[in-house]
Design a protein around this motif. Structure first.
Motif, mmCIF file in Angstrom:
data_model
loop_
_atom_site.group_PDB
_atom_site.id
_atom_site.type_symbol
_atom_site.label_atom_id
_atom_site.label_comp_id
_atom_site.label_asym_id
_atom_site.label_seq_id
_atom_site.Cartn_x
_atom_site.Cartn_y
_atom_site.Cartn_z
ATOM 1 N N ARG A 3 0.828 -1.222 0.000
ATOM 2 C CA ARG A 3 0.000 0.000 0.000
ATOM 3 C C ARG A 3 0.856 1.263 0.000
ATOM 4 O O ARG A 3 0.596 2.201 -0.736
ATOM 5 C CB ARG A 3 -0.938 -0.020 1.216
ATOM 6 N N ARG A 4 1.884 1.293 0.831
ATOM 7 C CA ARG A 4 2.745 2.481 0.927
ATOM 8 C C ARG A 4 3.428 2.767 -0.405
ATOM 9 O O ARG A 4 3.515 3.908 -0.843
ATOM 10 C CB ARG A 4 3.764 2.250 2.027
ATOM 11 N N GLU A 5 3.905 1.723 -1.071
ATOM 12 C CA GLU A 5 4.548 1.880 -2.384
ATOM 13 C C GLU A 5 3.535 2.355 -3.418
ATOM 14 O O GLU A 5 3.820 3.214 -4.247
ATOM 15 C CB GLU A 5 5.194 0.558 -2.819
ATOM 16 N N VAL A 9 3.729 5.783 -5.672
ATOM 17 C CA VAL A 9 3.602 5.737 -7.126
ATOM 18 C C VAL A 9 2.495 6.685 -7.576
ATOM 19 O O VAL A 9 2.651 7.448 -8.524
ATOM 20 C CB VAL A 9 3.348 4.292 -7.624
ATOM 21 N N GLN A 10 1.360 6.673 -6.863
ATOM 22 C CA GLN A 10 0.242 7.549 -7.215
ATOM 23 C C GLN A 10 0.616 9.018 -7.031
ATOM 24 O O GLN A 10 0.274 9.866 -7.853
ATOM 25 C CB GLN A 10 -1.004 7.214 -6.388
ATOM 26 N N ILE A 11 1.330 9.328 -5.960
ATOM 27 C CA ILE A 11 1.768 10.708 -5.715
ATOM 28 C C ILE A 11 2.676 11.173 -6.853
ATOM 29 O O ILE A 11 2.535 12.291 -7.367
ATOM 30 C CB ILE A 11 2.475 10.828 -4.343
ATOM 31 N N SER A 12 3.598 10.309 -7.293
ATOM 32 C CA SER A 12 4.478 10.664 -8.417
ATOM 33 C C SER A 12 3.681 10.870 -9.697
ATOM 34 O O SER A 12 3.925 11.826 -10.438
ATOM 35 C CB SER A 12 5.528 9.574 -8.641
ATOM 36 N N ALA A 13 2.738 9.977 -9.953
ATOM 37 C CA ALA A 13 1.911 10.100 -11.159
ATOM 38 C C ALA A 13 1.079 11.374 -11.118
ATOM 39 O O ALA A 13 0.955 12.089 -12.128
ATOM 40 C CB ALA A 13 1.017 8.870 -11.316
ATOM 41 N N TRP A 16 3.388 14.365 -11.790
ATOM 42 C CA TRP A 16 3.731 14.438 -13.206
ATOM 43 C C TRP A 16 2.569 14.991 -14.012
ATOM 44 O O TRP A 16 2.747 15.874 -14.855
ATOM 45 C CB TRP A 16 4.136 13.077 -13.754
ATOM 46 N N GLU A 17 1.373 14.497 -13.752
ATOM 47 C CA GLU A 17 0.202 14.953 -14.494
ATOM 48 C C GLU A 17 -0.033 16.449 -14.267
ATOM 49 O O GLU A 17 -0.316 17.192 -15.201
ATOM 50 C CB GLU A 17 -1.040 14.163 -14.098
ATOM 51 N N ALA A 18 0.101 16.906 -13.026
ATOM 52 C CA ALA A 18 -0.090 18.325 -12.724
ATOM 53 C C ALA A 18 0.953 19.176 -13.445
ATOM 54 O O ALA A 18 0.628 20.222 -14.036
ATOM 55 C CB ALA A 18 -0.020 18.555 -11.216
ATOM 56 N N LEU A 19 2.210 18.734 -13.421
ATOM 57 C CA LEU A 19 3.285 19.462 -14.098
ATOM 58 C C LEU A 19 3.052 19.503 -15.601
ATOM 59 O O LEU A 19 3.161 20.558 -16.240
ATOM 60 C CB LEU A 19 4.630 18.782 -13.784
#
Length: 152
Positions: A3-5, A9-13, A16-19
């Protein structure tokens, strides 16, 4: 995946999407300005990167590292820019398989004219959503990300 991983991964995605979406929104607004009637934003990006080179110009593969184009698309664009009299291409004397590219006087003048207005428009768009301190933080974060990705 634990779950933590999955959360990381979701936070990174999401980041990236926001940027990416922010960059697309800014670029779409910039492309509406009259400076880009004669020259596309991608063509300007090529001229901008070439403006940072000295009289020896840049190698094609070096320029390709700075633009979001395939090498074949970049080569075709450079042909068009050369026909417009904005760039000069020649065989690299150090490596006869490679090309070097530099701005012509006309290309340097056009890049300079667009750059002046471009900076103003970028300032208007960026400062509409971020204050000066936030812009400095964004710059530091983007530089750190670019450096880290470059090291992979």
């Amino acid at each position: 995946m634990p779950r933590r991983e999955t959360d990381r991964v979701q936070i990174s995605a999401d980041a990236w999407e926001a940027l990416y979406r922010a960059q697309v929104a800014v670029m779409r607004r910039l492309q509406r300005h009259p400076e880009f009637a004669e020259l596309s934003a991608r063509e300007y990006d090529v001229l901008f990167n070439l403006s940072r080179a000295d009289e020896a110009g840049m190698r094609l593969n070096e320029l390709n590292e700075y633009v979001l184009l395939t090498q074949s698309s970049l080569s075709r664009m450079l042909e068009r820019l050369e026909l417009k009299g904005l760039v000069h291409r020649w065989q690299d004397p150090q490596d006869l398989r490679g090309l070097r590219i530099r701005l012509t006087d006309r290309g340097r003048a056009m890049q300079g004219q667009i750059a002046e207005q471009f900076r103003r428009h970028v300032h208007e768009l960026m400062s509409a959503g971020l204050d000066a301190d936030e812009l400095k933080i964004l710059t530091r974060l983007a530089d750190r990300l670019r450096e880290a990705v470059g090291e992979l």
